[in-house]
Scaffold this motif. Structure first.
Motif, short mmCIF file in Angstrom:
data_model
loop_
_atom_site.label_atom_id
_atom_site.label_comp_id
_atom_site.label_asym_id
_atom_site.label_seq_id
_atom_site.Cartn_x
_atom_site.Cartn_y
_atom_site.Cartn_z
N LYS A 164 -13.70 7.83 -3.33
CA LYS A 164 -13.82 6.37 -3.26
C LYS A 164 -12.62 5.72 -2.57
CE LYS A 164 -16.59 6.02 -7.49
NZ LYS A 164 -16.69 5.42 -8.86
N PHE A 165 -11.70 6.54 -2.06
CA PHE A 165 -10.45 6.01 -1.51
C PHE A 165 -10.70 5.05 -0.34
CE2 PHE A 165 -6.97 6.10 1.54
CZ PHE A 165 -5.91 5.74 0.73
N ARG A 175 -18.55 8.82 1.93
CA ARG A 175 -18.17 9.78 0.90
C ARG A 175 -18.35 11.23 1.31
NH1 ARG A 175 -19.36 7.27 -5.12
NH2 ARG A 175 -18.61 5.16 -4.68
N ASP A 221 -0.33 4.58 -1.41
CA ASP A 221 -1.48 5.19 -0.74
C ASP A 221 -1.26 5.40 0.75
OD1 ASP A 221 -3.13 5.24 -3.07
OD2 ASP A 221 -3.47 3.09 -2.84
N ASN A 270 0.82 -1.22 0.00
CA ASN A 270 0.00 0.00 0.00
C ASN A 270 0.85 1.27 0.00
OD1 ASN A 270 -2.98 -0.92 0.51
ND2 ASN A 270 -1.73 -2.17 1.87
N GLU A 302 -13.35 3.39 0.51
CA GLU A 302 -14.03 2.17 0.10
C GLU A 302 -13.07 1.18 -0.53
OE1 GLU A 302 -16.84 3.93 -2.48
OE2 GLU A 302 -18.24 4.49 -0.90
N ARG A 303 -12.10 1.70 -1.29
CA ARG A 303 -11.15 0.82 -1.99
C ARG A 303 -10.07 0.27 -1.06
NH1 ARG A 303 -10.32 4.96 -7.08
NH2 ARG A 303 -12.21 4.39 -8.25
N ASN A 304 -9.88 0.92 0.07
CA ASN A 304 -8.79 0.53 0.97
C ASN A 304 -9.30 0.12 2.35
OD1 ASN A 304 -6.08 1.37 -0.55
ND2 ASN A 304 -7.60 2.96 -0.93
N GLN A 305 -10.52 -0.38 2.39
CA GLN A 305 -11.14 -0.69 3.67
C GLN A 305 -10.38 -1.76 4.46
OE1 GLN A 305 -15.29 -1.65 3.75
NE2 GLN A 305 -15.91 0.29 2.83
#
Length: 382
Positions: free
Chosen positions: A170-171, A161, A139, A136, A173-176
């Motif tokens: 959407k960051f 959001r 990010d 990661n 949500e994509r890296n939950q």
């Protein structure tokens, strides 16, 4: 004899422990690679070729990488030969340049240093999960921004959001997955540990499942819903709904919910679309405990298993039109879906007997195949 490729594979296996030592601020120590100590070549040219290959990729030849120590050793077929008896990386630079990881480690060190300065509580996690930091890396700064926000606002009560964090909408949500692991440590006293859904676990708003129901009492529909009788609201609102209801009928299929509208109107009653196993959404409706509950599902193994599940939440629930008489009268020899469930179910003796027959023969009677006239004459909610 070990080859340069095999040395690289063994060095790669030591990479994670190297990263862990960096996080733990331990100095680099001479890193030894265990080689193959058996020398089986009987041809001197072949033997010489192997020796030259391993030397050609060593620090002595290319300026970095593994070092070799040699000894004069007696071989089985070629007598005394000068052989590499120790393979090691003398410095951190030698090790990283050999693996091609120098830039990666520089970024890793920068990320972990900032992380530990900001969140010392994450040290154990960093030691256990250095590869997740690497994966990661691009990010990581944004991931820490999210952590900083939740540390300061552990109960946002906002949608994901609309969180005021300077990252892509959407960051999160994509890296939950990785954010969840970090927040479980950083705000452990504020999370709902029993919840799996990210939003519920971390006190966020979310798009709740809807409970769809039909109001079967015209007085209630006119007084509370301006005459509307087909309604869907979020679970949390349904849980606190305050209506003069005495009876609830839960039906498994949407088609049956439509059919309910043609039934004679029932006083103080609503019908709910349970949507199969989504009936779990009703488990926290506390006002169900003081009213009459009825469940009408398909006459198949899944129908009775869902009934059992519902009765697990509300033991006083009764089944309707799920009896052997109804089954025998309308069964058209349709096949059902086999089940693997073997646990004891929350069924009456008659329900269990019919369930066993359905399970053994893999039979099914869908509720929408029961004629309306029969339903009208036999649907008893008293």
């Amino acid at each position: 004899m070990i080859t340069p490729q095999e040395i690289k594979k063994k060095a790669e296996r030591k990479y994670v422990s190297f990263l862990q030592q960096l996080v733990d601020n331990k100095p680099f120590e001479k890193l030894v690679i265990r080689g193959d100590k058996s020398y089986t070549k009987t041809s001197f040219p072949e033997f010489e070729k192997e020796i030259q290959l391993i030397i050609s990729q060593s620090k002595e030849k290319i300026g970095f990488g593994y070092s070799l120590e040699f000894q004069n050793v007696k071989t089985k077929s070629l007598g005394f030969q000068t052989l590499p008896t120790s393979i090691f990386f003398e410095t951190e630079n030698d090790f990283l340049k050999f693996l091609g990881r120098k830039n990666e480690v520089e970024l890793f060190c920068k990320s972990t240093k900032f992380t530990l300065e900001t969140f010392p509580d994450l040290k154990v996690w960093l030691i256990k999960n250095p590869k997740k930091v690497i994966a990661n890396q691009a990010d990581w700064e944004s991931i820490l921004k999210v952590c900083q926000y939740f540390k300061q606002n552990p109960k946002p009560n906002l949608y994901i959001r609309e969180l005021p964090i300077k990252v892509h909408t959407k960051f999160l949500e994509r890296n939950q997955a990785v954010i969840r692991e970090l927040l479980d440590i950083l705000i452990s006293e504020h999370i709902k540990t029993e919840e799996k859904l990210f939003e519920k676990r971390f006190n966020l708003k979310f798009a709740e499942p809807q409970i769809r129901f039909k109001v079967l009492d015209k007085k209630i529909s006119h007084k509370f819903f301006s005459g509307l009788d087909d309604i869907a609201i979020p679970v949390s609102q349904f849980e606190i709904m305050d209506l003069p209801i005495r009876k609830v009928l839960v039906v498994e299929n949407k088609t049956t919910l439509y059919t309910i509208l043609t039934l004679p109107k029932m006083s103080d009653t609503i019908a709910i679309f349970g949507s199969g196993y989504s009936i779990i959404n009703l488990k926290n409706v506390e006002w169900f405990n003081v009213i009459d509950l009825h469940y009408w599902g398909d006459i198949d193994v899944q129908g009775f298993e869902i009934l059992s599940q519902f009765r697990g939440y509300f033991p006083h629930s009764k089944s309707v039109l799920m009896d052997k008489q109804t089954f025998d009268k309308h069964f058209e020899y349709d096949n059902g879906t086999p089940t693997n469930i073997s646990a004891k179910l929350n069924l009456t003796s008659d329900e269990q007997e019919l369930y066993n027959i359905l399970k053994e023969n893999n039979w099914r009677l869908e509720q929408e195949k029961i004629p309306f006239e029969y339903v009208n004459n036999n649907l008893d909610l008293d």
